[in-house]
Write an enzyme that holds these catalytic residues in place. Structure first.
Site, short mmCIF file in Angstrom:
data_model
loop_
_atom_site.label_atom_id
_atom_site.label_comp_id
_atom_site.label_asym_id
_atom_site.label_seq_id
_atom_site.Cartn_x
_atom_site.Cartn_y
_atom_site.Cartn_z
N HIS A 20 -1.54 4.01 10.24
CA HIS A 20 -0.38 4.85 10.20
C HIS A 20 -0.70 6.02 10.88
O HIS A 20 -0.24 7.22 10.66
CB HIS A 20 -0.33 5.27 8.60
CG HIS A 20 0.40 4.03 7.64
ND1 HIS A 20 -0.52 3.20 7.42
CD2 HIS A 20 1.57 3.90 7.32
CE1 HIS A 20 0.24 2.17 6.64
NE2 HIS A 20 1.39 2.62 6.72
N HIS A 70 11.08 -1.18 2.57
CA HIS A 70 11.16 0.16 2.45
C HIS A 70 11.36 1.00 3.87
O HIS A 70 11.18 0.54 4.88
CB HIS A 70 9.64 0.96 1.71
CG HIS A 70 8.46 0.73 2.51
ND1 HIS A 70 7.89 -0.68 2.89
CD2 HIS A 70 7.54 1.69 2.91
CE1 HIS A 70 6.81 -0.19 3.34
NE2 HIS A 70 6.58 1.17 3.53
N HIS A 129 0.89 -1.14 0.09
CA HIS A 129 -0.07 0.11 0.10
C HIS A 129 0.87 1.18 -0.13
O HIS A 129 1.94 1.37 0.74
CB HIS A 129 -0.99 -0.08 1.23
CG HIS A 129 -0.24 0.12 2.64
ND1 HIS A 129 -0.25 -0.88 3.56
CD2 HIS A 129 0.96 0.93 2.76
CE1 HIS A 129 0.62 -0.70 4.57
NE2 HIS A 129 1.44 0.42 4.28
C1 DHB Z 1 5.13 4.85 1.40
C2 DHB Z 1 5.06 3.75 1.80
C3 DHB Z 1 4.04 3.36 2.80
O1 DHB Z 1 3.97 2.14 3.29
C4 DHB Z 1 3.60 4.17 3.47
O2 DHB Z 1 2.33 3.53 4.45
C5 DHB Z 1 3.42 5.55 3.16
C6 DHB Z 1 4.26 5.94 2.09
C7 DHB Z 1 5.90 5.26 0.43
O3 DHB Z 1 6.64 4.58 -0.35
O4 DHB Z 1 5.79 6.55 -0.13
FE FE Z 2 2.89 1.71 4.97
#
Ligand code: DHB
Ligand code: FE
Length: 283
Positions: A59, A193, A12
């Site tokens: 989040h 990430h 996501h």
């Molecule tokens: C991004 C990835 C995420 O999982 C999130 O919750 C918010 C932003 C991103 O890579 O921009």
């Molecule tokens: Fe996320």
């Protein structure tokens, strides 16, 4: 009894919400990501799940750092989407399935998981974007949902082993639900990430591919890692792959095993290595 028929997983990213709103799916930047979904759309059209249990991480919308449950289960009749600050268009509300919610809550408590029960629960992009990705033709996905929030935002995180056991307990609960409904489990998050700090932009393709493969052939593989080892390998936000682990664990006692329907891995979208996966429970 209810039938547990399969599992879905996807990354996501708020930028996906903007791409969907602007119809950018065929643009060169987005195409390799969105091309991962049509084979799964076809499979879903045949399978027609009635209810989805959604493992996702909030989040900072419904839970903030002042009150952070490790595991929280929704028990609402409807879940409204709201924006936790990315400015992406809000998606329509999704109907809940209070009957399965309460069955799950009772089962999990009996199984000694001290969850938080949420009769009201706002859901952010992590819960709502997957419906647009897996059912793009529908204004509202043709399913009822039970969201299960797993904390990946504030340490300490639940251990990989605990998340695996939660997933297994959810799978058992679904299969003991006195209903004729077809149920799927969905994971939203990951893959590698990291959005902040010295390692912002960290991506680990080798680890992601190993992890995706493990979900088919060796589902407990990731339970060897501590939360800090997961951060080291997948990044501070890559720990969202715990959702995928819970989803896979839910399928461990369904049918005779799982078959990979389709998977795709593509990077980067925004700061994230993206994955999508569909698993079918075999008779
Ligand atoms: C991004 C990835 C995420 O999982 C999130 O919750 C918010 C932003 C991103 O890579 O921009
Ligand atoms: Fe996320």
């Amino acid at each position: 009894m209810a039938q547990l028929i399969g599992g879905l997983a996807t990354s996501h990213i708020p930028a996906i919400g903007k791409a969907l709103a602007k119809g950018l799916q065929q643009e060169p930047y987005w195409k390799p990501f969105f091309d991962g979904f049509p084979p799964i759309h076809q499979w879903l059209a045949g399978k027609k799940p009635d209810v989805l249990v959604v493992f996702y991480n909030d989040h900072g919308l419904n839970f903030f750092l002042d009150k952070m449950p490790t595991f929280a289960v929704g028990a609402a009749a409807e879940y409204s989407n709201a924006d936790e600050g990315w400015g992406i268009p809000t998606l329509p509300s999704t109907p809940g399935c209070p009957e399965l919610s309460w069955h799950l809550i009772n089962s999990l408590i009996a199984d000694e998981f001290d969850i938080v029960t949420c009769q009201e629960m706002l859901v952010d992009h992590a819960c709502s974007l997957p419906f647009k990705l897996f059912w793009p033709q529908h204004e509202v996905a043709p399913v009822q949902i039970v969201p299960i929030n797993i904390n990946t935002v504030q340490f300490p995180l639940p251990t990989t082993k605990r998340v695996y056991k939660l997933g297994q307990a959810v799978g058992r609960a679904i299969q003991s639900w006195g209903s004729d409904k077809k149920v799927m489990v969905l994971a939203s998050g990951g893959l590698s990430h990291q959005l902040e700090g010295e390692r912002a932009g960290h991506i680990n393709k080798k680890f992601d591919l190993q992890f995706m493969e493990s979900l088919v052939s060796n589902p407990e593989w990731a339970t060897q890692f501590s939360d800090l080892e997961l951060v080291e390998k997948a990044g501070t936000q890559g720990v969202e792959l715990l959702m995928w682990l819970a989803m896979r664990a839910a399928l461990t006692h369904a049918g005779s095993g799982v078959r990979k329907v389709h998977g795709n891995y593509y990077l980067p979208i925004s700061n994230t290595a993206t994955g999508v996966l569909a698993l079918e429970v075999q008779e």
